[in-house]
Design a protein around this motif. Structure first.
Motif: not given
Lengths: 77, 184
Positions: A14-26
């Motif tokens: 759950k965390y990795d999925k959130c982080f990967n999107a946050w890292f790329r998009d934010k």
């Protein structure tokens, strides 16, 4: 990717999925607010417990890494 | 003590390369990394992302050395990284946690834009290997570990290329999806 403990696997995913999107998009686009922090917290607690059980002692790193105290070439003069 | 260093240039911008670094595992080329956990991660007041990860690997030290020191095949590594998106730099320091009374592997990897072409990214990899407790064989063992690091680093680059390709394909798909949405 696997976690060191099967117990933490769900929380990690759950965390990795959130982080990967946050890292790329934010983060890479200038945002500094870490919206995945709550997910990290519960995952972290799980991993810390697993490390204790497995007797793994972490390395705390070079304290000065990325700070002004980090070794730099001497200034002129 | 033995020092090893190497440099590589990716034909991709820093933003793509650092995404590949954070998502490098799992990949079929670097299958010796069996687990990755985030121990700590925060954005500090300077806007840099600081992470501490724990990597669990199937030890890549030659079998002779493993037998000599009687170790298990799993090894743990602490990796600290600092990423500055304004300066476009990523610095990672790592150290082995397993068997560290006999063998120390300190690695530093940096990623920064190529000064001659900001659309490319330079990776600089440094490793310091110190073996202790085997006075007659220190040089030999350090040499052996260092050449293992060199070949693992080569595989690591192939793993990076694989993940970079995945990220590029994802970006194309995302764009196509956006395009479809706007044309509906």
């Amino acid at each position: 990717m696997e976690s060191i403990s099967p117990e933490c696997q769900g929380l990690k995913e759950k965390y990795d999925k959130c982080f990967n999107a946050w890292f790329r998009d934010k983060f890479l686009k200038g945002s500094r607010h870490d919206s995945c922090a709550p997910l990290l917290k519960s995952y972290q607690q799980c991993v810390k417990k697993a490390l204790k059980e497995q007797g793994i002692k972490l390395w705390e790193g070079h304290e000065t890494l990325g700070t002004d105290k980090e070794k730099r070439p001497p200034k002129n003069g | 003590m033995k020092y090893w260093t190497s440099e590589h240039t990716f034909n991709e911008p820093w933003e793509t390369v650092v995404q590949a670094v954070t998502r490098k595992y799992p990949n079929p080329i670097n299958s010796s990394v069996v687990a990755v956990d985030v121990i700590d991660r925060r954005v500090d007041n300077r806007g840099t992302l600081r992470s501490h990860r724990l990597l669990t690997t199937l030890w890549s030290v030659p079998e002779t050395l493993m037998k000599l020191v009687g170790m298990s095949n799993q090894a743990h590594v602490s990796e600290h990284s600092v990423m500055d998106p304004r300066k476009r730099t990523l610095t990672m320091n790592s150290r082995n946690l397993t068997l560290n009374n006999k063998l120390n592997v300190d690695e530093k990897i940096t990623y920064h834009p190529d000064p001659s072409d900001p659309k490319k990214t330079v990776l600089r990899h440094e490793a310091m290997v110190t073996v202790s407790g085997f006075p007659m064989m220190t040089g030999y063992l350090e040499g052996m570990v260092t050449s293992t690091i060199a070949s693992k680093a080569q595989q690591g680059l192939q793993g990076m290329d694989y993940v970079i390709q995945q990220i590029k394909e994802e970006a194309i798909n995302l764009n196509q999806m956006k395009h479809k949405k706007t044309t509906l």
